[in-house]
Design an enzyme around this catalytic site. Structure first.
Site, short mmCIF file in Angstrom:
data_model
loop_
_atom_site.label_atom_id
_atom_site.label_comp_id
_atom_site.label_asym_id
_atom_site.label_seq_id
_atom_site.Cartn_x
_atom_site.Cartn_y
_atom_site.Cartn_z
N GLY A 43 -0.38 27.34 -50.23
CA GLY A 43 0.14 27.82 -48.95
C GLY A 43 0.46 26.94 -48.07
O GLY A 43 1.17 26.42 -47.23
N ALA A 44 -0.64 25.89 -48.15
CA ALA A 44 -0.55 24.47 -47.03
C ALA A 44 0.60 23.50 -47.42
O ALA A 44 0.92 23.08 -46.40
CB ALA A 44 -2.07 23.81 -47.47
N GLY A 88 -14.45 30.41 -12.91
CA GLY A 88 -13.76 31.53 -12.82
C GLY A 88 -12.26 31.62 -13.26
O GLY A 88 -11.87 30.75 -14.08
N GLY A 89 -11.61 32.67 -12.46
CA GLY A 89 -9.93 32.67 -12.82
C GLY A 89 -9.26 31.21 -12.67
O GLY A 89 -8.27 30.99 -13.16
#
Ligand code: HXC
Length: 519
Positions: free
Chosen positions: A406-407, A171-172
């Site tokens: 770009g790398a 859960g949370g």
């Protein structure tokens, strides 16, 4: 009660408190292969260093007759102690008390040690083993979680935060560990998910086991939620101690230095021949890492996740260093969504805590394809770019082999404020590989050649020409984008000298509330 009886009463109460939810529940915990909260803390900290706080806190809930069932300490053991003589604050949820479920008072205990850690500038280590919100307490438990989350957020980048998951975390409740710097999970007993298998079945119809939904293995390999997968809690205690050894106490301090006997000018001859002649053949980047760091010791983080990039901690001449390295042995070391996210968060951790970064580059580029584009490689690749560009800690980059497109820019290039950018003579720094480049540049001419043998000869010649011009480090060095081309076997020495020169580095980013990095 006479005064002496009062002392005895205290001693009895302490014994009682240390039993948590009682012997039967302690036995049941042991039968599951789990330790109790206090056993876990004792194993983690230096012998005899633990000082417990709030042992007499009890819950205040009167719903469902809960006022008749109270345990001293109320579901969590908190306090401080030392690791290698350095102070840390700890909390360990006690599953023997209401399944370690979070009550209002338990949250207050956890918040108290978190506040102290912030005041004293010391790491916080949380051990999680809990059934979630204490159902009988309702919204006060939810408020308690939120109080913890808020502190996790404010402590982020100020003191290191580590979460060990040694049982349920659902859960949370998962969000407190998720807000911390590092998560560890045991293989057999721990799981983390936002909704359990039963809810998944009722909402989506999917049949899935607890293990497959949120076990250590899936979080180590698939989601990347956990940084470490452990065989058992003993391994966890050792690992946390080791992890802490690479970190400063807080963002205003430097990490500790551990003097080494490993000579700083140690030459590693094997590195001169580690790169295969065929650029398409892989090698193991971990061999490079192990051979240049102090005593070959490297603590790898996220070992099972996005294996095309390697991250972790090592030391150079005793100084803690974060290492980010492409791994040509897996997916050719390509950058994809997962690798970018993994490395970006690590760079930010190092930058927040004054840990210099060594980047070892061998990257053919970003992984192409609709799968990556739809998964947001643009935004995710930008995370790594942003993290490097924003980082002000000392940054040394060594290009081992490929550094394309770009790398090349993303992997801590000179213009992203790389301090020292070195390359091996085997480096290939260019916009793209020879085959791709010739296809674009010469496509029309190639298409016009009808004789296949002549066509092949032309392509080979052009590719060779391109490789000679671009697939080397000298073009970049001629522009000063590479500060020096170094002999591979001398890498350790050159890296140490570079970091030594950077010890007094001071760079400030422009004042602002905070940056808006692509999330
Ligand atoms: C109160 C709880 C509890 C809880 C367990 N116990 N979870 N008490 N609140 N949330 C108690 C049990 O009653 C039992 O008490 C003891 O702890 C041990 O539990 P068992 O069920 O016997 O243990 P086990 O078989 O190991 O199963 C563990 C478990 C299961 C899988 C965690 O207890 C379970 O499903 N609990 C409920 C989980 C849950 O739904 N929690 C709320 C989620 S919502 P006795 O007296 O018999 O020893 C949530 C929201 C958080 O957490 C939101 C944050 C923002």
């Amino acid at each position: 009660m006479k005064n002496q009886e009062k002392v005895q009463d205290l001693i009895d109460k302490r014994v009682q408190a240390k039993l948590g939810g009682g012997e039967k529940r302690i036995d049941s915990q042991h039968k599951k292969g789990k330790l109790t909260a206090r056993e876990r803390i004792d194993m983690l900290l230096d012998d005899g260093s633990f000082e417990e706080l709030d042992m007499f806190v009890t819950h205040r809930c009167t719903n469902f007759g809960l006022e008749k069932e109270k345990y001293m300490g109320d579901g969590v053991v908190t306090g401080h102690g030392t690791i290698d003589g350095r102070i840390v604050f700890v909390f360990a949820q006690d599953f023997t008390v209401f399944g370690g479920s979070l009550s209002e008072t338990m949250a207050q205990k956890i918040c108290k040690v978190m506040d102290m850690a912030m005041k004293m500038g010391a790491p916080v280590i949380g051990i999680n083993d809990s059934g979630g919100a204490r159902i009988q307490e309702g919204v006060t438990s939810l408020a308690g979680y939120a109080e913890i989350f808020q502190r996790n957020i404010l402590a982020s980048g100020v003191v290191p935060q580590i979460s060990a998951i040694y049982g349920p975390c659902a859960g949370g409740a998962v969000y407190s560990p998720a807000l911390t710097d590092f998560i560890l999970m045991t293989e057999d007993n721990s799981y983390m998910f936002v909704t359990g298998p039963k809810v998944v079945k009722s909402v989506t119809g999917e049949d899935i086991s607890t293990e497959d939904l949120g076990g250590a293995d899936v979080h180590a390999r698939k989601s990347g939620v956990t940084h470490f997968k452990l065989v058992d809690e003993q391994e966890g205690a050792m690992l946390i101690r080791k992890l802490i050894s690479y970190m400063p106490q807080n963002n205003l301090e430097e990490p500790p230095v551990y003097p080494t006997n490993d000579p700083i000018d140690r030459l590693e001859d094997s590195l001169n021949s580690i790169i295969p002649d065929n650029p398409n053949h892989p090698y193991d980047m971990k061999d490079v890492i192990h051979s240049i760091v102090d005593n070959g010791e490297f603590l790898e983080v996220h070992r099972h996740y996005a294996r095309n990039i390697i991250i972790g901690f090592a030391r150079f001449n005793g100084a803690s260093t974060g290492i980010v390295a492409n791994q040509p042995n897996f997916l050719a070391g390509v950058l994809d969504v997962d690798a970018s996210r993994k490395a970006a968060r690590f760079v930010r951790f190092c930058d927040a805590f004054n840990i210099p970064i060594l980047t070892l580059v061998d990257v053919p580029g970003f992984l192409p394809g609709s799968g990556q584009e739809y998964a947001g490689i643009i935004t995710n690749g930008a995370k790594l770019l942003f993290a490097y560009g924003e980082a002000t800690i000392p940054k040394v980059t060594v290009t081992i082999r490929k550094s394309y497109g770009g790398a090349h820019d993303v992997m801590s290039c000179k213009q992203l404020r790389g301090d020292f950018n070195y390359a091996w003579p085997t480096a290939e720094i260019a916009v793209m590989g020879a085959a791709g480049a010739i296809e674009v540049l010469e496509g029309r001419t190639i298409a016009g050649i009808t004789d296949p043998a002549e066509k092949a000869k032309y392509v080979t010649e052009k590719e060779l020409e391109y490789k000679e011009k671009f697939a080397n480090p000298y073009e970049a060095a001629a522009y000063g984008y590479i500060d020096d081309i170094i002999e591979p076997r001398n890498t350790r020495f050159r890296v140490i000298r570079a970091f030594e020169a950077l010890q007094t580095k001071k760079v400030l980013n422009p004042p602002r509330k905070h940056s808006n990095m692509p999330l």
